[in-house]
Enzyme design. Structure first.
Site, PDB file in Angstrom:
ATOM      1  N   GLY A   1      66.329  39.935  38.495  1.00  0.00           N
ATOM      2  CA  GLY A   1      67.387  40.936  38.631  1.00  0.00           C
ATOM      3  C   GLY A   1      66.860  42.158  37.940  1.00  0.00           C
ATOM      4  O   GLY A   1      66.668  42.156  36.735  1.00  0.00           O
ATOM      5  N   THR A   2      66.583  43.179  38.723  1.00  0.00           N
ATOM      6  CA  THR A   2      65.509  44.085  38.337  1.00  0.00           C
ATOM      7  C   THR A   2      65.833  45.541  38.605  1.00  0.00           C
ATOM      8  O   THR A   2      66.675  45.830  39.438  1.00  0.00           O
ATOM      9  CB  THR A   2      64.265  43.736  39.178  1.00  0.00           C
ATOM     10  OG1 THR A   2      63.884  42.420  38.878  1.00  0.00           O
ATOM     11  CG2 THR A   2      63.111  44.653  38.920  1.00  0.00           C
ATOM     12  N   THR A   3      65.102  46.398  37.927  1.00  0.00           N
ATOM     13  CA  THR A   3      64.964  47.774  38.399  1.00  0.00           C
ATOM     14  C   THR A   3      63.477  48.053  38.551  1.00  0.00           C
ATOM     15  O   THR A   3      62.718  47.913  37.586  1.00  0.00           O
ATOM     16  CB  THR A   3      65.555  48.782  37.404  1.00  0.00           C
ATOM     17  OG1 THR A   3      66.912  48.429  37.155  1.00  0.00           O
ATOM     18  CG2 THR A   3      65.500  50.182  37.981  1.00  0.00           C
TER      19      THR A   3
END
Lengths: 233, 248
Positions: free
Chosen positions: A12-14
């Site tokens: 779960g990322t940017t």
């Protein structure tokens, strides 16, 4: 808790990458989660494919790690045949082919970016279904939803390296401030004709976003339990 | 089967005692007896020229082609057995298409030449196959600029500034060596190639000339030289030849 840890390890990322005048800047947060448990707070989501081509990974950690390993293998073999460096386009195309032909089994959103002599800096988005799009900049991962407006407003063609780097750091820090699945530190990479430079921004040096509390000072962390009393003005 | 070194020419899978594979030597002979094929790298591209004997007065002009486009940026001219040549051209097209499909880029000249050479070489490895009786001149214009490659029936591949194969190769190569290749453009190059093909063709028999190029003038695509330009080059070549005959 038990149910939480049984969930898939997910980035779960940017992530993002942006082209500037003579190269590209890649950026990512460093959080890997299993449900709401942080499995790794200093993850490196910027993975090398060749000397001058990197990939930003989002989605399943297992899927994207193995995908990157396959692309590395194929590109190394291809470099032997070419007798030289592969283009960023070829690296992106190979990644896209693997994502597309295994789309039912994979959860992988990639950004392939790097530098080659023909195209200079280039950025390719390889989203979930296995599309391949060449773009001047792109963002990905759960955190990207919060920074579309920021990026559309602030990315400019022909930025300097410093401006582009500042833009990426700012964008990722804004996403990390709002997205619960993004966090930790900010890792960035600058790639241009002179080579590859890595930067690391520790969590406590990330500037607070609007409405956020000022991060605690390093001194107050070092002295356990001291808290507010020991804080300098 | 008398004498040393005889009986070793029936199979590609047996060396002769002095280290030759006769079947590939014979394949090369098929090329050496063919019409001349010339290739030169000029400063802005590559020119290929083929000398084709007219086998019958009833033959439709341009029906026996020997220069083929393989991709937008690459083309092949074949000397020797024309039918074998077409197999090599087909393979070159396949390689170009599959490379583009897999890697997203046009196939680089060096890679295409390597792969064609490997393909041709396969046919000199097994007793049940015969080597191709064809030498291919490969013209490519890619990111590294214009390039010319020669692939021999043995599977050997070389990169040249200029070369020739077929009957008139010796004389043609001498003529090419006299040219200042890096000083002339392809527009001048077609004249030089036409001149060479006419000068090495010493018999009275008629022949047809096929010219193809890849350069700025062709939009960096492999194309046959436009009919007017080819005709002009041929006229100019004949005139130059008549001039030198007068001097003799």
């Amino acid at each position: 808790m038990e149910a939480e840890l049984n969930q898939a390890v997910s980035l779960g990322t940017t992530i993002m990458a942006a082209a500037y005048d003579g190269g590209v800047v890649l950026g990512a947060d460093s959080r890997t989660s299993t449900g709401n448990y942080v499995a790794n707070r200093v993850t490196d989501k910027l993975t090398p494919l060749t000397d001058k081509v990197y990939v930003c990974r989002s989605g399943s950690a297992a899927d994207t790690q193995n995908l990157a390993a396959y692309v590395q293998l194929y590109l190394h073999q291809h470099q032997m045949e070419l007798g030289g460096d592969v283009s960023v386009r070829t690296a992106a195309r190979l990644a896209q082919q693997i994502v597309y032909s295994n789309k039912a089994m994979l959860q992988a959103g990639l950004i392939v970016a790097g530098w080659d002599a023909r195209d200079n800096g280039s950025v390719y988005g390889v989203p979930l279904g296995g599309t391949l799009l060449k773009v001047p900049f792109t963002i990905g991962g759960s955190g990207s939803a919060y920074i579309y407006g920021f990026c559309d407003k602030n990315w400019k063609p022909g930025m300097s390296e410093a401006d582009c780097h500042a833009f990426v750091v700012k964008a990722v820090s804004h996403a990390m401030a709002r997205d619960g699945s993004s966090g930790g530190c900010i890792r960035t990479i600058v790639i241009n004709k002179d080579g590859v430079k890595r930067h690391f921004l520790p969590n406590n040096e990330i500037l607070a976003a609007y409405g956020e509390l000022q991060p605690p000072l390093p001194a107050s962390i070092a002295v356990g339990g001291g808290g507010a009393a020991e804080m300098s003005p | 089967m008398s004498g040393i070194g005889t009986g070793y020419d029936l199979s590609t899978s047996t060396f002769s005692p002095d280290g030759r594979v006769f079947q590939t030597d014979y394949a090369q002979k098929a090329v050496d007896n063919s019409g001349t094929v010339v290739g030169i790298v000029c400063n802005d591209g590559v020119v290929l020229g083929v000398e084709k004997p007219i086998v019958s007065k009833m033959l439709v002009e341009g029906s026996n082609r020997r220069a083929y486009a393989v991709d937008r940026h690459a083309g092949v001219a074949v000397a020797g057995v024309a039918a074998d040549g077409r197999q090599i051209v087909n393979r070159a097209v396949q390689e170009a298409v599959s490379y583009k499909n897999l890697y997203g880029d046009a196939i680089p000249g060096r890679v295409l030449a390597d792969r064609l050479a490997s393909y041709v070489h396969l046919f000199s490895l097994y007793w049940y196959s015969r080597p191709y009786g064809t030498a291919s001149l490969l013209a490519v214009y890619d990111d590294d600029g214009p390039q010319l490659y020669l692939i021999e029936p043995s599977g050997a591949g070389h990169r040249f500034f200029g070369t020739a194969v077929g009957k008139g190769r010796q004389a043609a190569k001498t003529e090419i060596e006299r040219l200042k290749l890096h000083e002339i453009s392809c527009e001048q190059g077609i004249n030089e190639v036409a001149k060479i093909l006419h000068s090495v063709h010493d018999e009275e028999k008629p022949f047809e000339m096929e010219l193809a190029w890849i350069c700025e003038a062709s939009g960096r695509e492999f194309k046959r030289v436009p009919a007017e330009l080819a005709a002009a080059a041929e006229r100019q070549a004949k005139a130059a030849l008549a001039d030198s005959d007068m001097e003799d």
